[in-house]
Design a protein around this motif. Sequence first.
Motif, PDB file in Angstrom:
ATOM      1  N   PRO A  78       0.906  -1.155   0.108  1.00  0.00           N
ATOM      2  CA  PRO A  78      -0.086   0.109  -0.104  1.00  0.00           C
ATOM      3  C   PRO A  78       0.943   1.237  -0.068  1.00  0.00           C
ATOM      4  O   PRO A  78       1.916   1.280   0.481  1.00  0.00           O
ATOM      5  N   GLU A  79       0.194   2.485  -0.462  1.00  0.00           N
ATOM      6  CA  GLU A  79       0.824   3.517  -0.341  1.00  0.00           C
ATOM      7  C   GLU A  79       1.332   4.001   0.966  1.00  0.00           C
ATOM      8  O   GLU A  79       0.556   3.977   2.017  1.00  0.00           O
ATOM      9  N   SER A  80       2.381   4.735   1.055  1.00  0.00           N
ATOM     10  CA  SER A  80       2.741   5.097   2.632  1.00  0.00           C
ATOM     11  C   SER A  80       2.010   6.407   2.975  1.00  0.00           C
ATOM     12  O   SER A  80       1.774   7.456   1.993  1.00  0.00           O
ATOM     13  N   PRO A  81       1.261   6.325   4.131  1.00  0.00           N
ATOM     14  CA  PRO A  81       0.446   7.417   4.581  1.00  0.00           C
ATOM     15  C   PRO A  81       1.169   8.852   4.803  1.00  0.00           C
ATOM     16  O   PRO A  81       0.862   9.751   4.827  1.00  0.00           O
ATOM     17  N   ILE A  82       2.526   8.620   5.347  1.00  0.00           N
ATOM     18  CA  ILE A  82       3.471   9.569   5.620  1.00  0.00           C
ATOM     19  C   ILE A  82       4.742   9.273   4.933  1.00  0.00           C
ATOM     20  O   ILE A  82       5.164   8.228   4.492  1.00  0.00           O
ATOM     21  N   THR A  83       5.361  10.506   4.841  1.00  0.00           N
ATOM     22  CA  THR A  83       6.781  10.457   4.334  1.00  0.00           C
ATOM     23  C   THR A  83       7.796   9.587   5.310  1.00  0.00           C
ATOM     24  O   THR A  83       7.521   9.537   6.328  1.00  0.00           O
ATOM     25  N   PHE A  84       8.407   8.729   4.654  1.00  0.00           N
ATOM     26  CA  PHE A  84       9.537   7.944   5.316  1.00  0.00           C
ATOM     27  C   PHE A  84       8.500   6.575   6.299  1.00  0.00           C
ATOM     28  O   PHE A  84       9.400   6.141   7.153  1.00  0.00           O
ATOM     29  N   PHE A  85       7.554   6.608   6.167  1.00  0.00           N
ATOM     30  CA  PHE A  85       6.787   5.587   6.586  1.00  0.00           C
ATOM     31  C   PHE A  85       7.527   4.247   6.602  1.00  0.00           C
ATOM     32  O   PHE A  85       7.466   3.411   7.410  1.00  0.00           O
ATOM     33  N   ASP A  86       8.059   3.749   5.712  1.00  0.00           N
ATOM     34  CA  ASP A  86       8.683   2.538   5.423  1.00  0.00           C
ATOM     35  C   ASP A  86       9.881   2.372   6.390  1.00  0.00           C
ATOM     36  O   ASP A  86      10.130   1.237   6.713  1.00  0.00           O
TER      37      ASP A  86
END
Length: 126
Positions: free
Chosen positions: A35-43
Motif C-alpha cells: 500500500p501507499e505510505s500514509p506519511i513520508t518515510f513510513f517505510d
Amino acid sequence: MITSLLTWLTRHRWPAWLWTFLILLACTWPGKDLPESPITFFDKIVHMGLFGGWTFLWLVAQPKHTGRIIILGLAYGIFLEFYQQWLPFDRSFDWWDIMADSAGVLAGYLSFLIVKRFVPDHRQQV
C-alpha cells in the motif's frame, strides 16, 4: 501480566522464529503490491518496528547472547537489502533501510534493557 508474557516468551522461541520469517516475507513482497505510505518515510518506521521487535523477541528468548543477537540483527538487515537487490521484481537496495533496521535493533535492545530493569525477574518463575 507482563511478567507472565515474558516467562512464556522465555520458554518458547517460535515467536522469534516466526517474526524472523515475517520480516523475510515482508522484504520479499513485491513493492508494487504494497500500500501507499500514509506519511513520508513510513517505510523506515516499519523497518525500525520490525527489527526492534525482532531484537526484543530474541533477547527475551536468549538474554545471555546479547552481543550475538545484536550482530545477527544488523547482519540480517544488511543481508535483506542485498537480497532485495537480487529479486527479479521491483525491490531495491537502500542504505536508509539499513540505517532504519540498525536503529530498530538499537531500539529493541534499549526496550529489552528497560523491561529487564523495571519488570520483576521473570526467569525465577521458570
